[in-house]
Structures are given as structure tokens and as C-alpha cells.
Enzyme design. Structure first.
Site, PDB file in Angstrom:
ATOM      1  N   PHE A  65      40.978  38.656  35.274  1.00  0.00           N
ATOM      2  CA  PHE A  65      39.643  37.638  34.933  1.00  0.00           C
ATOM      3  C   PHE A  65      39.676  36.395  35.838  1.00  0.00           C
ATOM      4  O   PHE A  65      40.502  35.923  36.406  1.00  0.00           O
ATOM      5  CB  PHE A  65      39.693  37.177  33.547  1.00  0.00           C
ATOM      6  CG  PHE A  65      39.461  38.155  32.598  1.00  0.00           C
ATOM      7  CD1 PHE A  65      38.248  38.875  32.024  1.00  0.00           C
ATOM      8  CD2 PHE A  65      40.839  39.110  31.931  1.00  0.00           C
ATOM      9  CE1 PHE A  65      38.262  39.768  31.047  1.00  0.00           C
ATOM     10  CE2 PHE A  65      40.519  39.960  30.763  1.00  0.00           C
ATOM     11  CZ  PHE A  65      39.227  40.675  30.585  1.00  0.00           C
ATOM     12  N   GLU A  66      38.211  36.288  36.326  1.00  0.00           N
ATOM     13  CA  GLU A  66      38.221  35.021  37.211  1.00  0.00           C
ATOM     14  C   GLU A  66      38.498  33.894  37.059  1.00  0.00           C
ATOM     15  O   GLU A  66      38.902  33.103  37.843  1.00  0.00           O
ATOM     16  CB  GLU A  66      36.621  35.088  37.942  1.00  0.00           C
ATOM     17  CG  GLU A  66      35.871  35.058  36.970  1.00  0.00           C
ATOM     18  CD  GLU A  66      34.085  34.683  37.115  1.00  0.00           C
ATOM     19  OE1 GLU A  66      33.796  35.909  37.355  1.00  0.00           O
ATOM     20  OE2 GLU A  66      33.811  33.760  37.757  1.00  0.00           O
TER      21      GLU A  66
END
Lengths: 262, 329, 262, 329
Positions: free
Chosen positions: C54-55
Site C-alpha cells: 500500500f502506498e
């Protein structure tokens, strides 16, 4: 030079003088050896909230013993933060670090230091030394650079064989002209003979006090360049009994730095 | 030495390419498969450290180093290695004793911090056997960081104006926003590196306790990475404390369990450095014959790191060093 | 367009088609919503070792429920590593991330996406949208960009109001000419009508399969630019019973993405 | 929209100076004194968030945000703030509801991820009340990182070729080593920022559990930093786990203990987001009068965050959200 004072030896004097240069509540990246002994002594005397950082990553440890390496377990003890070298160096680069404290092999009148090589051919040095380590970065990026080193003609030279770590480079404005951050530079040099600062205009080394029993001529004889002298030129205050006791009993009881006690 | 007003033109050799497109292409094809990467140190060195490769050593010279891999490189008589001399102390001493390197990016070499200088490392560098390019601890570390960030270079503000700059392969550049002079340093992507960690699982997920030094970035900069670990643990143990993980498994090519693997170096929280043995190294290095006999005994005469540990007192000595470790759990 | 197949709805079809595009043992930075539902389904079917990042910083979590945010606690569960946004984005920039999977507001024939604004005056938008978020970076830096989006003329436009996220920009070679890393770009677009790829030479959108009951004309009518069609042009394989069961029972039992079950 | 072969000239406004020399001068005089920095949120906002300042909010919009400080900024009717719109969701919504900002670096605003778009934030931006400059999550984060590294800029490889570049204040540059085109992004030094953490001591030493997002770099980029914390702990507790520390005390200007301080946002390991209340925000925003009544009730009508929590169900509701938190310890 007169005989050493029997109350303390030269290493003890240097560490005590060095410790007094560190203001309380400031940040400092410190190397092993005498600089760290000075920082520990400062913390136990006049600068209890001196914030010590090690270039390998430990921040504000509770120092219980002199480490052998700036990365070893004795730099970790009771730290506020275990970080990394980039964290430390970037804090310096950002302007958050007030002091760094280095040793040196050769030093010139502008406080430039050589720890890379002796000789004239870089690829075939007469003596190969370790190189910059973090010294170039710390002296480039911290606000005030302190240096502690023995004082003799071989070390206090007119011309470095290699300029590893920037002092004032070639003089006033040279750091900024080279692209280094403004406002930094050498602050004090603590030697076996004197406490030395830098002339505010010329940025050249200027002795600020002579250690007990040391004459101007002693300094001149042991310096390969023209040393300036402050006027007045007091005698360096001797280590106090309290300083010596803390240094010997708490900072360096094994005598790694100050030598074995009789 | 610097002349007043002189404009320095760096003349150091760049030993590795900062080409991020080539690095991206390499990393694109590097497997991310979840496979058991446990192997012996012998196999790891044999498979991933090739003659002529550019090598990087994690930790800090005498703290959390992978002595087992360094010995094995000597034992397998690897040659013509390039080296990132980032705070290289005992690691440098070992590789130079084996005459394994012929070029070096230098930030800190030859010295062993408070312990003094290595006579043999000095002789080797003074002989001209090693092509040298100068850096500093920060800039050489930032070269890993540039690589780790997937950038061909990073700006920096030290080194300018000195002979370190002159003998580096850095450049001067102008800030596109402020117009100020900056140092530009090229990304460093070592062919292979080794990092010694506290715990890793069989896939390579690795955790380090204490300071990181430059290992986060070095792990990411290296094209191939060997991890040696005090202990192999389950992936569940890794997942139980994900904030401690510094190396995810897809960066890792080999996982070698080597208890006391940093010996005679310090391993924070585990054991302190063996200062007696490090002093012995400095002593025997004083003459070449003495060093050769020493290497024959401890490296060429042993099959692996385990045998070396036994020669140095085995569990008894390791127990003593554990007692000397201030962070010992 | 024919009636929806009673076995599944369009969202379910899209998620199942999307999941099949993700190869096992690869790395992917995934956004919330349908992309994440697809990734979870892939992990539970054909790509058990798909590495989801996930960023905001979580790496390889054990996903137990669809998160609302790419930073929330459901992205943290059972992760291999809790890191930071720079760690994720720099992994992409270094070439370590195979896929990213995005949604979109407007998309053009080169797979460029607009999620910034509708209108012609940037400082006075008719409709202000969120902006890039991480989408521009991910589509610039990951190797293959997947997009999932409803298919209509308002979205599949000839000309974007704002080019937020790079597809192939103005065509072959344009990414590289602009300075973006070589070799990346849009890979597949999963729509309500078709699975769409990109023509290898022209880099223009080319439908690769039409969903069950969808005609070429349906696609043409719902696309504002000239869509290419592969030859042959198969029907998109329907979701299997196993896919549907896992999707409904394990991936999205609350129907956030696929709607409530009857 | 991009034309083929067009060379884009960025036209975005740069709202803050990337001058590292000025930043160094500021940080040089910033106190490193070990003093008790505990204060109320009211005092912290009053002392450190000035009208016209450039503000940064930590966390990720609706995860680990400092709602108490955001509310207080609205309550004290701060105005003309600049904002770093880095993954700004509920934080953005609050500040816009208070009409506090007049310029914004945008990476992600208006949206609330899977929850939809904020009608009021849309109206506000569409009205022209806010000067906007475009970025992306990575590049705006890297602007903090440039500042944290003490650099005036960093290179990057995204954004080029798009309208984000056109409306940014970035530049194109050439790599001094590879000759390739790169993006250059200017350092961002916010005047003041706030980060909500799991634990901090009275001096400001702070630890975060779970992902960091961009807070490590943001904490270092901000000239002034307010920390709100779930719990004040002793310095001994900080020192017992130094690997968890992300913010050392000399970066911090104010420490405010605010239990449930991220509510209605998620606080990993503590409580999940209150999706009902976040949905209520989106609902009331549909018309301005409704929003004003809502703000009068929850922000202007309360003295502090504690009163707001009471209105939202107090410990009972917080307990429920704790139950919903998957990482709850």
C-alpha cells in the site's frame, strides 16, 4: 616547556579544556577517543543536557562507558533513538547540529585537516590514512567544529598533503564560495600546548590561552605556520579537582584515553 | 592541496554505473518468488560473489559485520573485487589480507577506529594494488540512498572545496531552484552485498536490532544480497513485529544462519567485540609471513566459520563476549 | 447490451477479470476499492504469492477485510513490514514493483487518466476532483498499470480535461521522451464492457475480449475515441463458481464493492 | 491536455521557499533545551499556528490525524493558511469547513478515498478561494524529504509529461551523470505542522506504531512542530525502545495529550475510524447552512476536543471503536 603538573597529565588537561567548550543544551556529533571523553565529562559537569549523537545512528544515549567504535553497543545504551547514518548526517545538513568534535593528523592555519594520506602521489601514497570517514561531512555541515590533537611541527603544517576535511579552506568566504553551507567552520582547536581559536576576520588560527607552563615560543617552535596570538593571552585554567575526579572515576576509569592512573 | 580561488575538477574513477534504467531492468527480472533461500555460506559466496564483482559490506566495520562471508570470500580466493569502503575496518582488513580487492571507493578504510591502523591494509594501498576514489561516510552512504531511491544521483552539501572532492567521481552542479552550488553524487548499485542481521526467515525477511547504519539503503542498492543471520525464525515471528523489518524477502538472494556471525565484531544485544583477537590481527599483520601463517590457521585451514569459532574458544568464549555485551537480553 | 447474467453482476465480473491479470509471485501497489478486491481474489485463487503493498507504507499484509483507506488498520494486519510512503514509492522508482492498479475518472486512448478536474480553467474548475494522489507516481514508476473503470462516453474520452496520470501520453516513445522510466505503461483496462489492452506498436487501446452479451457496437457507442479490436476477439470468460464464492464469502462479504447479495 | 512533442513549462506557484540556507539559519536558533512542552491544544494552536502560515498535517487524511488541532484551528478562526495537501482527506475537510486555507499544494484533496468526495471541499476549490499548485503523493512527500535531508531540491522520475507537471512548481533538469531528463522538486519547509502519535514524553520524544506514512520527513521539514499524543509516557519508556522513536525532542515545540485524538479517524492499534460520523460530515456538507449548524454544534459550540468527544458518545463510543480495531492490543 616546563615539566607536567603532577596533579594531571596532558591528556587530562586537554579533555578538561575540551569539555568546557561544549555549551549545555546543544547538539553534537562526536567521534570516539578524546572527543567523546570530553563530551562525557561535559555532560557530567557543565553541560548535563548536551545532546550527543553518533554518526552511525545512535541519538542521545546514556553513556556508561567509552565505546571503541562510533557504532558499538556502548553508543546504544539508553538512547532516545536508534537511527541510521543518513538520519545523523541529514540532521547536520539541515542545520540541527551545533558541534562536531574531531581528531586530526595534519592541520593547517585555516583549520583544514588531513586524515587521508602523506605523500604527493594520491594513487601511491607514502602513508595511507583512513580518509574522511564522517569528518568531512561533519565539518562541512555542523555549525562549529572542534578539533583535539597533539601539537608539533609535523602536525601543524604550512601545507597539507591532502585536504580531507574543510576548515576555512583558503580563508574568509572560501567555504561559501566552494558551495559549503554558510556560517560553519572550525571553532576551537585543543592541543597539547594551547587552546586555539580563529581570528574573526582572517579566519586564521589564533591561540587564545596557553596551557600552564607553556610559552609563546613553545607554540611557535611547534607550529610550521605563523600562529596568531590573542591579546591578552591568559593561561589555560587548570583542571579542577572535581573535573579530574569525574574524568578518572566515571568517564575513563580504564585509562583508554587519559592513560592508566598510578 | 587547494589553491585560493581554484576550481576543482574531480578526477576520481567511477567504478560502477549509476544508470538507473539498467538497474531498473535488472530489478525487473529479479525473482520475487517465495522460496526457501537457506544455504551454506560457502554456497552463497560461490553463487553470488564472482571475481571482478563490486562488493558491499553492511554494518560498521567491526560492528554487525558478516565475518563468515568475508572469510569465505578469502577462503574461495575471490579476486579483483571492487569494494565500497564505507566505514570499512575489520571487514576491509579481512578482504585486503586475502588480496581480494583491486579498486575501492573510500570513505573510511585502513583504520580500526580507536584501535589504530592496519599495517597490512596500509602496505596494500601504498603498493598501488588498489585503484582508489575518495568519498566520505555521508556521501558514500548517500550513493546507496540514491540507488535505493531509484535515482541516478543525489545532491549533497559536503565534500565541496576539498581534496576529497578532487579525488572523487562526484560533480559540482547548480540548484535549479536556488542557483547555489551543490555536490552531485552518482548512485551506487553494488553487484553483491552482505548484511548480518539479528533474525531472518527462510525467505529473507530480515530484522536488525539497534542502529541501522547504512544498511537500509545498502540492502536496496545491491543487485544481489546475501543475508547472514544470528537466527532463522518463522515468518510468523517476522509478521508479529513488522516495524522491526528492514529488508523484505524479495531483495534477498541467500539466507545463511551463522550464530556469532559478526565475531570478532560486536553484535549489539548479542555479544561484544573480541578486542583481544582484533589486537592479534593488528599484531600479526606487522609482517607478511606472520599474517600468512595466521590466515593459514584461521581461514585457509578451516572449512568454515564454525571451525574458526572453535579455534577462538567456541561457545565458552562466545559466552564471555555475551557477558561483556551491555545490551545483552 | 444484453441483460446481466443472473449468476453474477457486472462488478463481480470486473473483479474476477481483474484478478486474473495479476501474475503470481509479483509485486503490486494497490489502491482501495475494486483494485484491492481483485488483488485479494487473486491471492485466494491463482496468485497466492502476489505481494501487495500500500502506498502509505504497509508491505505484504495478510488481508482480512477490505480497508477503507490505503493507510488504515486493515492494511496493517499481518504485514511483513510497516514502512512509509517513500519506501513504497522508491521501490517503484527502483523498478521493484511489477503492477499498480488504479481507478479513473476520464481515460483516453493512450490510457492517460484524469482524476484532477473537469473544466477548462485550472484555477476555477467546473468539477474539482482529488488530484493525482499516488496514481501519477505509480503509473510512472511501476512496470504495468492496470485500470478498472465503468465504460461510457463521458469517461472514455477523446481529450482529457487534465492529464493527471500518464498512460502512453501522446503515443509510442512519448513516456521516454518526457523523461519517465523506460518500459512502463498501461497494461490492461478492465471495464464494464470489455477487457482492453494496448496495441503493441501504436500503444492505443485495443479491446481483447468482450464481456458476455456485449457487442462491438456497444463498445463503439460507449467510447468517444476510436477503439481498436483484437482479432480474434473472444468473449471474456465468465467468473467461475469458485471465484464467485470466494469473492462473496471471503473478499467482500459486506458487499462494499460488489454490492449486497440478495 | 498535452500536445505531441510539446515541451511543458510548469506554471504552478511556489508557496514556500526552498532556501536551505534560510532553513539552516532558522534551525540553528531553534532551542534544543530539555523543557516540559506539555500544553493544551488551545495554547499550542494559539502560539504556533499563525494566520497566513504554511501548515502541514501528518498521518493520512483519515488515519492517525490530529483532529484536536485541526478543530482548534477552525475554532480559533485561523485564516489564510497555506496547506500541504498530502493525502488530505478528513483533515482537508475540517480546514476547508473553517475556510482556513487560501492556497494549497495538492497531491490528494477533496476525496475521502472509498468514502467519496467532500461536497464542501469541492465547492470551496471550485469557487476560486484557494490558489492551487499540483503535485503527487510521492513528489509532495519527497519535497518534505528534501527539506528533511537539508537539500534545496531532490530529483525524481514521476510527474514528467503530464498536466500535474504543468501546474506544479517543479522543473525539468538533466542528470549530471547520465544526461537523462529528470524532475527536480523543491524542498518544502512548512512553517508549522502537527503529528498525532501513540506516545510521547513531556519533552516531545515521540513514537508511532504501524506505518509512518510521510511523518518522519514531515517532522523534520517543519520549522515548528506540534505533537499530539494518545498518551504521555516517561522518558524511560522512550529509552526502553529507542528503535520505535521517530521524532527526537528537539524537533518538537508543543506536546498535547489527547486521548482518541485521531477520532473520527482511525488510530492503528487503538481504535478504528467512525465511519458513521465521517458519513455524517459528507451528508451535512451537501448544503452550507447544514454544514454551519454542524460546525456550530461540534466545533464552535465546544470548548475543546474533549467536549466534542462527549457529544459523539464519549468513552462508550470510543470503546466500540476500540472493539472494531483489528490491531487492538
Amino acid at each position: 616547556m616546563s615539566e607536567a603538573n603532577p596533579r594531571y597529565n596532558l591528556m587530562e588537561l586537554m579533555v578538561c579544556v575540551a569539555a568546557r567548550q561544549l555549551e549545555d543544551g546543544k547538539t553534537a556529533v562526536i567521534g570516539t577517543g578524546m572527543p567523546l571523553a570530553a563530551a562525557m565529562l561535559a555532560q557530567k559537569t557543565t553541560a548535563p543536557n548536551l545532546i550527543v549523537m553518533f554518526e552511525a545512528g545512535s541519538i542521545a544515549p546514556t553513556l556508561i562507558k567509552l565505546p571503541v567504535s562510533v557504532a558499538d553497543s556502548y553508543t546504544h545504551t539508553g538512547a532516545i533513538m536508534h537511527s541510521s547514518m543518513d538520519e545523523i548526517m541529514e540532521s547536520c545538513q539541515r542545520g540541527l547540529v551545533d558541534y562536531t568534535f574531531l581528531g586530526g593528523a595534519q592541520i593547517d592555519m585555516y583549520g583544514n585537516i588531513n586524515t587521508s594520506m602523506i605523500g604527493t602521489d594520491f594513487q601511491h601514497p607514502k602513508v595511507r590514512l583512513p580518509g574522511s570517514g564522517g569528518a568531512n561531512d561533519l565539518a562541512s555541515l555542523c555549525w562549529k567544529t572542534l578539533v583535539i590533537t597533539p601539537h608539533d611541527q609535523r602536525r601543524f603544517v604550512r601545507r597539507l598533503d591532502f585536504l580531507t576535511t574543510p576548515g576555512y579552506l583558503t580563508g574568509p568566504g572560501a567555504r561559501e564560495a566552494a558551495g559549503l553551507p554558510a556560517g560553519g567552520g572550525p571553532y576551537k582547536v585543543i592541543t597539547t600546548l594551547a587552546l586555539i581559536g580563529f581570528h574573526p576576520q582572517s579566519k586564521r588560527m589564533q591561540a587564545e590561552s596557553l596551557h600552564p607552563g607553556v610559552s609563546r615560543q613553545d607554540v611557535v617552535d611547534n607550529t610550521d605556520f605563523k600562529m596568531l596570538f590573542a591579546d591578552p593571552l591568559p593561561v589555560t585554567p587548570e583542571p579542577t579537582e572535581a573535573e579530574l575526579r569525574i574524568l578518572r572515576e566515571e568517564v575513563d576509569p580504564q585509562g583508554f584515553i587519559i592513560g592508566k592512573q598510578a | 592541496m587547494l589553491e585560493s580561488g581554484e576550481s576543482i575538477v574531480p578526477q576520481g574513477e567511477l567504478f560502477s554505473s549509476p544508470d538507473v534504467e539498467a538497474a531498473r531492468a535488472f530489478f525487473a527480472q529479479k525473482s520475487r518468488a517465495l522460496i526457501d533461500k537457506r544455504m551454506t555460506v560457502r554456497e552463497a559466496v560461490s553463487r553470488f560473489v564472482h571475481d571482478g564483482a563490486y562488493f558491499a559490506s553492511g554494518g560498521f566495520g567491526g560492528v554487525r559485520i558478516s565475518t563468515a562471508v568475508l572469510h569465505e570470500i578469502v577462503r574461495q580466493r575471490k579476486t579483483r573485487l571492487g569494494l565500497s569502503g564505507h566505514t570499512a575496518t575489520h571487514d576491509f582488513q579481512i578482504l585486503v589480507a586475502g588480496k581480494c580487492i583491486d579498486r575501492c571507493d573510500i570513505a573510511y578504510v585502513v583504520g580500526l577506529e580507536r584501535r589504530g591502523l592496519s599495517p597490512n591494509a596500509r602496505r596494500y594501498l601504498e603498493s598501488g594494488a588498489v585503484r582508489m576514489t575518495e568519498w566520505s561516510n555521508a556521501t558514500l552512504g548517500w550513493r546507496y540512498k540514491a540507488a535505493a531511491m531509484g535515482l541516478p544521483f543525489l545532491p549533497a552539501r559536503s565534500v565541496l572545496g576539498t581534496d576529497v572532492f578532487r579525488y572523487s567521481a562526484a560533480k559540482e552542479m547548480t540548484c535549479p531552484f536556488t542557483g547555489q552550488k551543490l555536490l552531485a553524487i552518482p548512485a551506487l548499485f553494488p553487484d553483491v552485498g552482505v548484511i548480518h542481521v539479528h533474525r531472518a526467515d527462510q525467505y529473507g525477511n530480515s530484522q536488525v536490532d539497534g542502529i541501522d547504519i547504512a544498511d537500509h539503503d545498502m540492502a536496496r542498492a545491491c543487485k544481489r544480497l546475501i543475508v547472514t543471520t544470528e537466527r532463522i525464525v518463522s515468518t510468523e515471528e517476522i509478521r508479529a513485529n513488522p516495524s522491526r523489518t528492514s529488508i523484505p524477502y524479495w531483495l534477498v538472494d541467500a539466507v545463511c544462519e551463522v550464530r556469532y556471525g559478526s565475531y570478532p565484531g560486536n553484535m549489539p544485544y548479542e555479544y561484544y567485540s573480541d578486542e583481544d583477537h582484533l589486537a592479534e590481527w593488528l599484531e600479526v599483520e606487522k609482517d607478511e609471513a606472520g599474517l600468512q601463517a595466521f590466515l593459514d590457521k584461521y581461514i585457509f585451514g578451516t572449512r568454515d566459520f564454525q571451525e574458526y569459532l572453535e579455534l577462538k574458544g567456541g561457545e565458552t568464549r562466545m559466552g564471555e563476549l555475551g557477558e561483556m555485551e551491555p545490551l545483552k537480553r
